[in-house]
Motif scaffolding. Structure first.
Motif, PDB file in Angstrom:
ATOM      1  N   THR A 153      65.068  36.055   4.565  1.00 24.39           N
ATOM      2  CA  THR A 153      66.469  35.938   4.972  1.00 24.39           C
ATOM      3  C   THR A 153      67.296  36.971   4.204  1.00 24.39           C
ATOM      4  N   SER A 154      68.055  37.790   4.948  1.00 22.90           N
ATOM      5  CA  SER A 154      68.768  38.913   4.339  1.00 22.90           C
ATOM      6  C   SER A 154      70.131  39.079   4.997  1.00 22.90           C
ATOM      7  N   ILE A 155      70.966  39.901   4.357  1.00 23.75           N
ATOM      8  CA  ILE A 155      72.272  40.228   4.920  1.00 23.75           C
ATOM      9  C   ILE A 155      72.252  41.671   5.402  1.00 23.75           C
ATOM     10  N   HIS A 156      72.533  41.858   6.687  1.00 24.62           N
ATOM     11  CA  HIS A 156      72.685  43.188   7.269  1.00 24.62           C
ATOM     12  C   HIS A 156      74.119  43.621   6.933  1.00 24.62           C
ATOM     13  N   VAL A 157      74.253  44.540   5.979  1.00 24.65           N
ATOM     14  CA  VAL A 157      75.564  44.890   5.433  1.00 24.65           C
ATOM     15  C   VAL A 157      76.303  45.827   6.388  1.00 24.65           C
ATOM     16  N   THR A 158      77.554  45.465   6.681  1.00 27.21           N
ATOM     17  CA  THR A 158      78.408  46.329   7.510  1.00 27.21           C
ATOM     18  C   THR A 158      79.564  46.903   6.699  1.00 27.21           C
ATOM     19  N   GLY A 159      79.777  46.363   5.509  1.00 28.89           N
ATOM     20  CA  GLY A 159      80.833  46.890   4.640  1.00 28.89           C
ATOM     21  C   GLY A 159      80.503  46.597   3.194  1.00 28.89           C
ATOM     22  N   LEU A 160      80.773  47.580   2.304  1.00 33.57           N
ATOM     23  CA  LEU A 160      80.443  47.412   0.881  1.00 33.57           C
ATOM     24  C   LEU A 160      81.630  47.892   0.045  1.00 33.57           C
ATOM     25  N   THR A 161      82.008  47.110  -0.964  1.00 32.66           N
ATOM     26  CA  THR A 161      83.151  47.427  -1.824  1.00 32.66           C
ATOM     27  C   THR A 161      82.713  47.391  -3.294  1.00 32.66           C
ATOM     28  N   VAL A 162      83.100  48.410  -4.053  1.00 36.33           N
ATOM     29  CA  VAL A 162      82.846  48.402  -5.492  1.00 36.33           C
ATOM     30  C   VAL A 162      83.897  47.491  -6.140  1.00 36.33           C
ATOM     31  N   LEU A 163      83.457  46.496  -6.907  1.00 33.17           N
ATOM     32  CA  LEU A 163      84.381  45.530  -7.509  1.00 33.17           C
ATOM     33  C   LEU A 163      84.492  45.673  -9.025  1.00 33.17           C
ATOM     34  N   SER A 164      83.422  46.119  -9.695  1.00 30.68           N
ATOM     35  CA  SER A 164      83.498  46.308 -11.146  1.00 30.68           C
ATOM     36  C   SER A 164      82.298  47.119 -11.604  1.00 30.68           C
ATOM     37  N   LYS A 165      82.576  48.220 -12.298  1.00 31.83           N
ATOM     38  CA  LYS A 165      81.512  49.089 -12.800  1.00 31.83           C
ATOM     39  C   LYS A 165      81.006  48.572 -14.139  1.00 31.83           C
ATOM     40  N   SER A 166      79.700  48.395 -14.245  1.00 31.68           N
ATOM     41  CA  SER A 166      79.071  47.944 -15.497  1.00 31.68           C
ATOM     42  C   SER A 166      78.734  49.153 -16.363  1.00 31.68           C
TER      43      SER A 166
END
Length: 520
Positions: free
Chosen positions: A127-140
């Motif tokens: 079971t997986s997520i087919h990603v249609t949008g990606l957002t950077v939220l916090s850089k480690s």
């Protein structure tokens, strides 16, 4: 100046590259999460075609780039789920820089991202997520310890190595421990459930949860050394509470019939697998009851906690299967010592007790009175052998300055402790409400203090004044939440059930280390 590893320097360079591309590495806007990973894994059914508009956020924990498409793992508060990221899906126009540069080159393991997409099952059934949008939220900016695996050629078994397992590092950096060892969370979730089960039980009985002072002008309610501080405006010494007993009893004097508090207490004593300088206990006081009644309540409440956490009364603790089902065994203190040592403490003088302790190879010091000697014998030869929950009752009067004298046994008090897995988990009395007797007990404690007993109680005139106004017959209880949590979560050390246990400073020789202040 902060010394940066090569990895840390590279991550800072990537941070600058993101900013040059106009991507804010620490955006202010909320990211709207509508599902958790585990919720999807538990409830997705291809034939229902559900979860077609999902939005998740968490840490990027692995990436496998396959040209124009990649697989990754996202870890949120509930667990991990696989992501499928296709270049043309997240970069629908001519510009493919977000996939080719940002995703493939500038994101690192440990970075927080948000993804939107639809759920599907891969060819191999994951079971997986087919990603249609990606957002950077916090850089480690620091790399997480990454657990590695290899296959043993001889056995074909997977072997884990480079795991984040060093106890000191785990306790110091609990935030890292929780990320890379997700199973650690379970003990803390169970601890919260334990407190909630107790709170529900007490509220159902109509008892009032209250708060009492942590900073106290006099410390009392237990035998322990306090932490000392100073209030500048009042120019007075204050103590961090070692117990909240004397304040809760004042509330019984004031007319409440049942009060309880989950309290942080502080004792300036040794540290071990079972002791931390600050710890949590629940204290309960109920008017018109006695210690027999309180024993029944403890059995019922702890049995209910076991059922709430495990669905049964049996709990595995190390090699022992402990059963909290009522009723529990009951021994008087004298019976338990005689049972395990053959020595009868009834009516013995201090000299006779010292001689017995020496024969039993129990270490003593000259400051110890009869009560301390008996306590040392019990602690050495009885307590470690009590594995199943057991009530020890009827303690010598010298050991219990706040407990009522026994109704039929001279020289003893109406007190019990519950021992489980070789350690005390609770302490309770028929509370002493005779102000004249209480004053004499406090004065006896002062004499022990003069002999060098650093844990002897101090005389509290205001508490005595409260008793002189009249306190009804009362049963009181203190349960150690940390100790009970250790048992209920099968944890070997108190540090495993405290998010942030007390540790020696890492930088003791550093010029940046804080200078110790005088006093305790």
């Amino acid at each position: 100046m902060q010394h940066l590893s090569e990895q840390e320097q590279i991550r800072r360079q990537k941070l600058e590259e993101l900013q040059k591309l106009g991507i804010e590495p620490y955006p202010s806007e909320l990211f709207d999460v509508n599902f958790y990973a585990q919720e999807i894994l538990d409830n997705y059914h291809p034939e229902l075609n559900n979860f077609q508009e999902v939005s998740l956020a968490g840490r990027l924990m692995s990436v496998r780039v396959k040209g124009k498409a990649s697989f990754a793992e996202l870890q949120d508060a509930s667990g991990r789920i696989q992501l499928y990221i296709n270049r043309d899906e997240i970069c629908p126009g001519e510009d493919k820089e977000f996939y080719n540069t940002v995703f493939k080159k500038l994101l690192d393991l440990g970075d927080f991202i948000g993804v939107k997409g639809r759920v599907f099952v891969t060819m191999v059934g994951e079971t997986s997520i087919h990603v249609t949008g990606l957002t950077v939220l916090s850089k480690s900016l620091r790399p997480l310890p990454v657990v590695k695996e290899r296959v043993d050629e001889a056995t074909g078994e997977k072997i884990t190595y480079d795991a984040f397992t060093d106890p000191e590092a785990r306790y110091r950096q609990r935030y890292v421990d929780l990320v890379v060892n997700p199973h650690v969370r379970e003990a803390f979730i169970k601890r919260t459930q334990l407190v909630q089960a107790m709170r529900n039980y007490l509220n159902d009985k109509g008892y009032l949860e209250v708060e009492t002072p942590i900073l106290q002008p006099l410390y009392g309610g237990a035998a322990a050394r306090p932490f000392k501080t100073h209030h500048n405006t009042l120019d007075m010494t204050l103590y961090l509470r070692i117990a909240n007993e004397l304040y809760l009893k004042r509330l019984i004097v004031g007319g409440f019939d049942g009060v309880y508090e989950f309290s942080k207490d502080f004792r300036n004593e040794g540290m071990s697998r079972f002791h931390n300088p600050e710890f949590t206990q629940m204290e309960l006081y109920v008017a018109y009851k006695d210690y027999y009644w309180m024993m029944d309540l403890v059995e019922e409440m702890v049995e209910r906690v076991a059922l709430a956490l495990h669905g049964k009364t049996e709990v595995q603790v190390g090699e022992n299967l402990i059963n909290f089902q009522r009723p529990w065994k009951r021994f008087t203190m004298a019976e338990s010592i005689e049972h395990f040592t053959g020595f009868n403490i009834d009516g013995k003088s201090e000299d006779e007790l010292r001689a017995a302790a020496k024969e039993l190879k129990v270490g003593l010091d000259p400051s110890m009175g009869k009560a301390k000697i008996i306590d040392e014998i019990f602690g050495e030869h009885v307590e470690p052998k009590l594995i199943q929950p057991t009530f020890i009752t009827d303690y010598p009067v010298e050991m219990s300055p706040l407990a009522k004298k026994h109704r039929s046994k001279p020289g003893l008090v109406e007190r019990f402790e519950a021992i489980c897995n070789g350690k005390e988990i609770c302490n309770a009395f028929s509370e002493l409400n005779d102000p004249i007797d209480q004053r004499q007990r406090f004065e006896d404690q002062l004499e022990l203090g003069k002999r060098g007993d650093t844990e002897a109680m101090v005389l509290d005139e205001d508490f005595l004044r409260a008793l002189e106004y009249g306190m009804p017959p009362t049963a009181g209880l203190g349960i150690g939440i940390d100790r009970l949590s250790m048992i209920m979560t099968n944890s070997n050390s108190i540090q495993d059930v405290l998010f942030f246990p007390q540790m020696k400073p890492e930088y003791s020789k550093s010029e940046n280390a804080p200078k110790p202040e005088s006093g305790e």
